[in-house]
Design a protein around this motif. Structure first.
Motif, PDB file in Angstrom:
ATOM      1  N   SER A 298       0.850  -1.269  -0.085  1.00 33.08           N
ATOM      2  CA  SER A 298      -0.014   0.165   0.132  1.00 33.08           C
ATOM      3  C   SER A 298       0.935   1.182  -0.090  1.00 33.08           C
ATOM      4  CB  SER A 298      -1.053  -0.002   1.198  1.00 33.08           C
ATOM      5  OG  SER A 298      -0.224  -0.095   2.387  1.00 33.08           O
ATOM      6  N   ALA A 299       2.100   1.193  -0.326  1.00 32.21           N
ATOM      7  CA  ALA A 299       3.155   2.282  -0.379  1.00 32.21           C
ATOM      8  C   ALA A 299       2.578   3.273  -1.146  1.00 32.21           C
ATOM      9  CB  ALA A 299       4.296   1.804  -0.646  1.00 32.21           C
TER      10      ALA A 299
ATOM     11  N   SER B 213       6.516  -8.717   8.709  1.00 27.99           N
ATOM     12  CA  SER B 213       7.483  -7.618   8.955  1.00 27.99           C
ATOM     13  C   SER B 213       6.804  -6.283   8.155  1.00 27.99           C
ATOM     14  CB  SER B 213       8.715  -7.890   8.357  1.00 27.99           C
ATOM     15  OG  SER B 213       9.299  -8.899   9.156  1.00 27.99           O
ATOM     16  N   ILE B 214       6.539  -6.631   6.996  1.00 29.09           N
ATOM     17  CA  ILE B 214       6.179  -5.211   6.039  1.00 29.09           C
ATOM     18  C   ILE B 214       4.716  -4.566   6.809  1.00 29.09           C
ATOM     19  CG2 ILE B 214       4.946  -4.622   3.869  1.00 29.09           C
ATOM     20  CD1 ILE B 214       6.773  -6.473   2.474  1.00 29.09           C
ATOM     21  N   SER B 215       3.807  -5.722   7.466  1.00 29.52           N
ATOM     22  CA  SER B 215       2.734  -5.376   8.219  1.00 29.52           C
ATOM     23  C   SER B 215       3.103  -4.567   9.279  1.00 29.52           C
ATOM     24  CB  SER B 215       1.876  -6.365   8.452  1.00 29.52           C
ATOM     25  OG  SER B 215       0.921  -6.133   9.303  1.00 29.52           O
ATOM     26  N   LYS B 216       3.791  -4.798  10.063  1.00 32.25           N
ATOM     27  CA  LYS B 216       4.429  -4.271  11.359  1.00 32.25           C
ATOM     28  C   LYS B 216       5.094  -2.710  10.983  1.00 32.25           C
ATOM     29  CE  LYS B 216       5.640  -8.598  13.773  1.00 32.25           C
ATOM     30  NZ  LYS B 216       6.638  -9.474  14.202  1.00 32.25           N
TER      31      LYS B 216
ATOM     32  N   GLY C  59       3.762  -0.891   8.914  1.00 32.10           N
ATOM     33  CA  GLY C  59       2.535  -0.041   8.800  1.00 32.10           C
ATOM     34  C   GLY C  59       1.947  -0.185   7.364  1.00 32.10           C
ATOM     35  N   TYR C  60       2.310  -1.203   6.426  1.00 35.45           N
ATOM     36  CA  TYR C  60       1.950  -1.489   5.069  1.00 35.45           C
ATOM     37  C   TYR C  60       1.272  -2.485   4.961  1.00 35.45           C
ATOM     38  CZ  TYR C  60       4.532   2.845   4.428  1.00 35.45           C
ATOM     39  OH  TYR C  60       5.226   4.349   4.589  1.00 35.45           O
ATOM     40  N   ASP C  61       0.475  -2.713   3.894  1.00 35.95           N
ATOM     41  CA  ASP C  61       0.063  -4.022   3.289  1.00 35.95           C
ATOM     42  C   ASP C  61       0.680  -4.795   2.608  1.00 35.95           C
ATOM     43  OD1 ASP C  61      -2.767  -3.094   4.228  1.00 35.95           O
ATOM     44  OD2 ASP C  61      -3.566  -2.879   2.339  1.00 35.95           O
TER      45      ASP C  61
ATOM     46  N   GLN D  41      -2.542  -1.853  12.293  1.00 41.41           N
ATOM     47  CA  GLN D  41      -3.161  -0.620  12.584  1.00 41.41           C
ATOM     48  C   GLN D  41      -2.603   0.331  13.216  1.00 41.41           C
ATOM     49  OE1 GLN D  41      -6.391  -0.163  10.893  1.00 41.41           O
ATOM     50  NE2 GLN D  41      -5.656   1.770  11.215  1.00 41.41           N
ATOM     51  N   LYS D  42      -2.074  -0.156  14.405  1.00 47.73           N
ATOM     52  CA  LYS D  42      -1.039   1.005  15.171  1.00 47.73           C
ATOM     53  C   LYS D  42      -0.261   1.470  14.327  1.00 47.73           C
ATOM     54  CE  LYS D  42       0.618   1.347  19.856  1.00 47.73           C
ATOM     55  NZ  LYS D  42       0.726   0.762  21.112  1.00 47.73           N
ATOM     56  N   SER D  43       0.553   0.583  13.540  1.00 47.91           N
ATOM     57  CA  SER D  43       1.937   1.258  12.850  1.00 47.91           C
ATOM     58  C   SER D  43       1.334   1.932  11.742  1.00 47.91           C
ATOM     59  CB  SER D  43       2.619  -0.061  12.280  1.00 47.91           C
ATOM     60  OG  SER D  43       3.113  -0.795  13.417  1.00 47.91           O
TER      61      SER D  43
END
Length: 117
Positions: free
Chosen positions: A34-35, A83-86, A88-90, A98-100
């Protein structure tokens, strides 16, 4: 003289053998993200570059695809997506933490309008 040559050949064979074993095989995986902008690119490439087992990261903003070269003995595609999710991206079907995501700059969040650098 023959013994010296035999010892040298043995040493060379052992050193080449150990070097061949130390070269790890790598794999490449690609995920949709989602960048949106250069800040997203810098964040994903920088953070993922520090991830265990990752050797190279490249985010293509034109198609929002991140390519990762990694050592499969140290990580796997599921862990890389997490790791990408952490960050803040899909990552494909893995939704951003969500928090990231909420901690990202406003322009990098999914609900922000797409923009160019």
């Amino acid at each position: 003289m023959k013994k010296i040559v035999a010892v040298l050949v043995t040493i060379l064979a052992i050193s080449f053998g150990s070097n061949a074993q130390s070269v790890a095989k790598t794999e490449v995986v690609k995920f949709k993200t989602s960048a949106k902008c250069g800040m997203c690119k810098a964040r994903i490439e920088g953070d993922m570059g520090k991830t265990k087992g990752v050797q190279k990261v490249k985010l293509d903003l034109s198609d929002k695809t991140v390519s990762i070269v990694y050592n499969p003995k140290k990580t796997n595609p599921s862990a890389l997506k997490a790791s990408i999710s952490k960050i803040g991206y899909d990552a494909d079907e893995v939704i951003a933490n969500q928090k990231s995501h909420d901690a990202l700059p406003d322009c990098c969040q999914k609900d922000a309008a797409a923009h160019l650098d």
